[in-house]
Design a protein around this motif. Structure first.
Motif, PDB file in Angstrom:
ATOM      1  N   ASP B 350      33.696  31.383 111.647  1.00 29.39           N
ATOM      2  CA  ASP B 350      32.802  31.788 112.721  1.00 29.39           C
ATOM      3  C   ASP B 350      32.623  33.298 112.749  1.00 29.39           C
ATOM      4  OD1 ASP B 350      32.587  30.692 116.144  1.00 29.39           O
ATOM      5  OD2 ASP B 350      31.395  30.190 114.362  1.00 29.39           O
ATOM      6  N   GLN B 351      33.740  34.016 112.630  1.00 34.34           N
ATOM      7  CA  GLN B 351      33.681  35.470 112.654  1.00 34.34           C
ATOM      8  C   GLN B 351      32.899  35.979 111.449  1.00 34.34           C
ATOM      9  OE1 GLN B 351      37.606  37.145 112.996  1.00 34.34           O
ATOM     10  NE2 GLN B 351      37.704  36.785 115.190  1.00 34.34           N
ATOM     11  N   ARG B 353      30.580  34.449 109.803  1.00 39.64           N
ATOM     12  CA  ARG B 353      29.165  34.162 110.009  1.00 39.64           C
ATOM     13  C   ARG B 353      28.545  35.174 110.967  1.00 39.64           C
ATOM     14  NH1 ARG B 353      28.223  27.892 111.145  1.00 39.64           N
ATOM     15  NH2 ARG B 353      29.981  27.719 109.754  1.00 39.64           N
ATOM     16  N   HIS B 354      29.294  35.514 112.010  1.00 38.07           N
ATOM     17  CA  HIS B 354      28.788  36.459 112.995  1.00 38.07           C
ATOM     18  C   HIS B 354      28.550  37.810 112.351  1.00 38.07           C
ATOM     19  CE1 HIS B 354      28.228  38.505 116.827  1.00 38.07           C
ATOM     20  NE2 HIS B 354      29.057  39.432 116.379  1.00 38.07           N
TER      21      HIS B 354
END
Lengths: 255, 495
Positions: B350-351, B353-354
């Motif tokens: 997630d990180q 991707r962010h």
């Protein structure tokens, strides 16, 4: 109030963005070669402890994780986020899937005896088993008050006011310390591990232990019988108008 | 006031769409015939009634940036190579101009009609015919959306050697026609190196079948390479065979904050030395880019403070432990040398991707602020940011204007963007031809990956020798003697 010692728990789980695959023997999911990360709720737990330390409410953060050798990476991430030292309770790789909440609660109860924290913060639930039990079991074992599903935590003079996310809405409670709380997603926005902190974290201590040394029996009490994919979603029917819709619903016995 | 907010305040509620022909008032419609009802019926006979569109054509006429728009009255969507051939044969015979169109995500106005050219959409040629899981080869039609292709080959443990922000909308055929670059050139090389075979339809309807799955094939001239990057001016690509890299098992992302562009270059050099073969993206952006994505799209920076520059490096490998070791060495070296003052590493997908989304959303964020003048150039690495500074200086008296620089550092490819509240010829005159002259002087490319399209066609001489341009015209005449294929694009019509 100042100078609290906090014990935070974190678990290494399959990264939440990974597409899970069921194992051929249907007794679990494939974990080999799959990306693992810290359980998202545990990130909230660590973040809350770090914020409390920044506000000088907390003096020391001890982070503990139960799992195989790779759990050390998860502990390092917590140390990089701001925890002071770590404890790794190692279980052999492959058996960690059977490490259930009751066993973990017992381990943490022994750690509490050893470390004497004023507060224990755990993640609400792990995203692999979705159990949401460890906090409650631990509180019961310690006979400490519990504040679960916490989305707001405020500390003042020997007690905490907590807002809990419950089915009916939000519930405010007050607990006296020492206490066990579990972090929900809306508690805070976890910080990224900054690179300078990642490097500093390498010098922080991680103590190694085993359930045996703590005198804890981690034999599973629950047996997984079967793990299957959810049924494939069937295509729906498009109907041209409301009359047809009502007819179809009646046909299928829904009306 | 922060430049982004100042620009936003001055921008009108809707961004002005410039009709391609009005952007270039001296551009006159070529001597093509006009579509009649008979033509429409004939096309319907070839592609079926479902393959014909004569209403609600804005989305085909106008580009993604809302900067150019044409006046087509007909969109034809064939569903097989034979239908493409029949359509083109008729257009050639009738001297009807045609614009082949994929996902319409092009940035140089090359995918849209200027006047009433027929839009030939590849959207119904979207079959993924075959994936060879041992050789790592995929055969598919040109209308497959890049994201879908990526997902499908992903099921077999492979990845497409091309990745860009438009992945959810762009077609692989368009990627080939424009020879798209994107984030992974630094790792997988240019797209043309991964093309094993292709089938194209020539403007006269002839099918040129160059389909092949051979990794090595030195038998004669490699004609397919001419079509890659030809921007639909030589023919229509209908099928391709691509060589696929393995899907990496361990992907890591680190973002560094740097005080100067020189520091960014040092950071980049160190990271390539330490990470070597596992590097899969090297991107940079300046602080105004970060502010734009923060303010317009609400994407937060993972770093506490703001920095003049940001350097993003992604690694992809087959062993997490090995990659982490390399990354840790890299981070140590970077901080020891002082070329970064802060940084973060992603600890979850997630990180990661962010962090990548911060870079990928710069274009959408800037698009929302005002009118974008976009320049995609190749420059020697040490000169990449000085061009941004020069332009910023030139624009300092234009109200509400601000300039940003970001791009594929690993490919020496700068995306220079100037944003003004609305389109104005005065601003344009300050920028062009200055930008092109500067790039030419530094022996760079005036279009690193976006192509020439409509907007840059007349500037070809800034990056190509006259003899080369003359040869391009000769080749164009060989393939398209009637000039019906995507006219007014790529080759200069007025220099």
């Amino acid at each position: 109030m100042s100078g609290l010692r906090v014990l935070v728990g974190c678990k290494r789980v399959i990264d939440y963005a990974v597409k899970i695959r069921v194992r051929p023997d249907s007794l679990g999911v494939v974990t080999d070669g799959v990306k693992h990360s810290m359980n998202p709720f545990d990130e909230n737990a660590i973040e809350e402890a770090v914020r409390m330390k920044q506000k000088k409410v907390v003096k020391e953060i001890v982070v503990a994780s139960c799992g195989p050798s790779q759990s050390q990476e998860t502990i390092r991430t917590a140390l990089a986020m701001g925890a002071d030292r770590g404890i790794h309770v190692e279980v052999p790789a492959g058996t960690d899937a059977n490490l259930q909440p009751l066993a973990v609660a017992k381990i943490f109860s022994k750690l509490v005896e050893k470390e004497k924290p004023d507060l224990v913060i755990l993640g609400k639930q792990a995203i692999d088993d979705d159990a949401n039990q460890t906090t409650q079991l631990l509180a019961g074992m310690l006979d400490w008050p519990q504040g679960t599903m916490a989305s707001v935590v405020n500390a003042s003079d020997g007690s905490l006011t907590i807002t809990r996310e419950i089915d009916g809405g939000l519930e405010d409670i007050s607990v006296s310390l020492p206490a066990v709380i579990s972090a929900d997603l809306r508690l805070n926005e976890p910080r990224y591990a900054t690179l300078p902190n990642i490097m500093k974290a390498k010098k922080k201590k991680i103590e190694k232990m085993t359930p045996d040394k703590l005198g804890v029996d981690i034999t599973p009490r629950l047996k997984i019988l079967n793990v299957v994919d959810p049924p494939v979603r069937q295509a729906g029917d498009k109907v041209p108008d409301v009359t047809t819709l009502v007819e179809k619903l009646k046909e299928k016995g829904h009306l | 006031m922060i430049p982004v907010r100042q620009c936003l305040k001055l921008a009108p509620l809707c961004c002005q769409i410039r009709h391609g022909s009005r952007m270039f008032p001296q551009l006159k419609r070529g001597s093509f015939n006009r579509i009649t009802d008979e033509d429409v019926n004939l096309f319907a006979g070839i592609v079926g009634q479902n393959g014909i569109k004569t209403e609600e054509l804005d989305h085909y006429n106008t580009d993604w940036l809302n900067t150019v728009s044409g006046f087509t009255e007909l969109v034809v969507s064939p569903k097989s190579v034979e239908e493409v051939a029949a359509v083109l044969r008729h257009c050639n015979g009738r001297r009807l101009a045609v614009v082949p169109q994929g996902g319409n995500t092009g940035l140089v106005g090359g995918s849209n009609p200027v006047f009433d050219e027929i839009v030939l959409s590849l959207e119904r040629l979207n079959n993924i015919s075959h994936i060879d899981p041992y050789a790592g080869i995929v055969e598919c039609e040109a209308g497959v959306i890049l994201q879908n292709l990526s997902d499908k080959v992903g099921e077999h443990g492979y990845t497409v050697p091309l990745d860009l922000g438009a992945r959810g909308s762009c077609f692989i055929g368009g990627n080939l026609a424009t020879h798209a670059g994107g984030l992974r050139v630094v790792r997988y090389g240019q797209l043309r190196g991964s093309v094993l075979g292709m089938r194209v339809v020539l403007p006269d309807g002839q099918i040129l079948d160059g389909r092949s799955n051979m990794r090595k094939d030195n038998t004669g001239y490699d004609i397919k390479q001419l079509f890659i990057g030809s921007e639909g001016t030589l023919g229509v690509i209908t099928d391709v065979s691509l060589l696929l890299p393995q899907t990496p098992v361990s992907v890591n992302m680190a973002l560094f904050g740097c005080d100067s562009f020189d520091d960014v270059i040092k950071c980049y050099r160190l990271s390539r030395q330490c990470l070597g073969e596992i590097v899969s993206a090297c991107e940079f952006m300046d602080s105004l880019c970060m502010t734009s994505v923060n303010d317009i799209l609400g994407l937060a920076s993972p770093l506490e403070d703001s920095h003049p520059f940001y350097y993003l490096v992604e690694t992809s490998g087959m062993n997490m432990d090995h990659d982490m070791e390399k990354l840790e060495t890299c981070i140590e070296k970077v901080f020891e040398s002082g070329c970064a003052t802060d940084g973060v590493m992603a600890t979850s997908k997630d990180q990661a991707r962010h962090m990548m989304s911060l870079r990928e959303n710069i274009a959408p964020a800037l698009k929302a602020v005002g009118f974008n003048y976009k320049y995609d150039v190749s420059l020697p690495i040490q000169h990449m940011y000085s061009l941004v500074e020069k332009i910023r200086n030139k624009m300092r008296k234009t109200e509400g204007a601000f300039s940003v620089g970001y791009g594929h550092l690993g490919d020496n490819n700068l995306h220079l963007n100037i944003i003004t509240p609305q389109y104005c010829t005065q601003a344009l005159s300050l920028i062009e031809p200055f930008v092109y002259e500067e790039v030419s002087r530094l022996k760079g490319s005036i279009s690193a990956e976006h192509g020439m399209g409509l907007k840059k066609a007349n500037y070809l001489r800034y990056s190509k020798d006259p003899s080369m341009i003359a040869m391009m015209r000769s080749l164009k005449d060989v393939f398209d003697p009637n000039g019906i294929m995507n006219p007014y694009k790529l080759l200069p019509w007025n220099d």
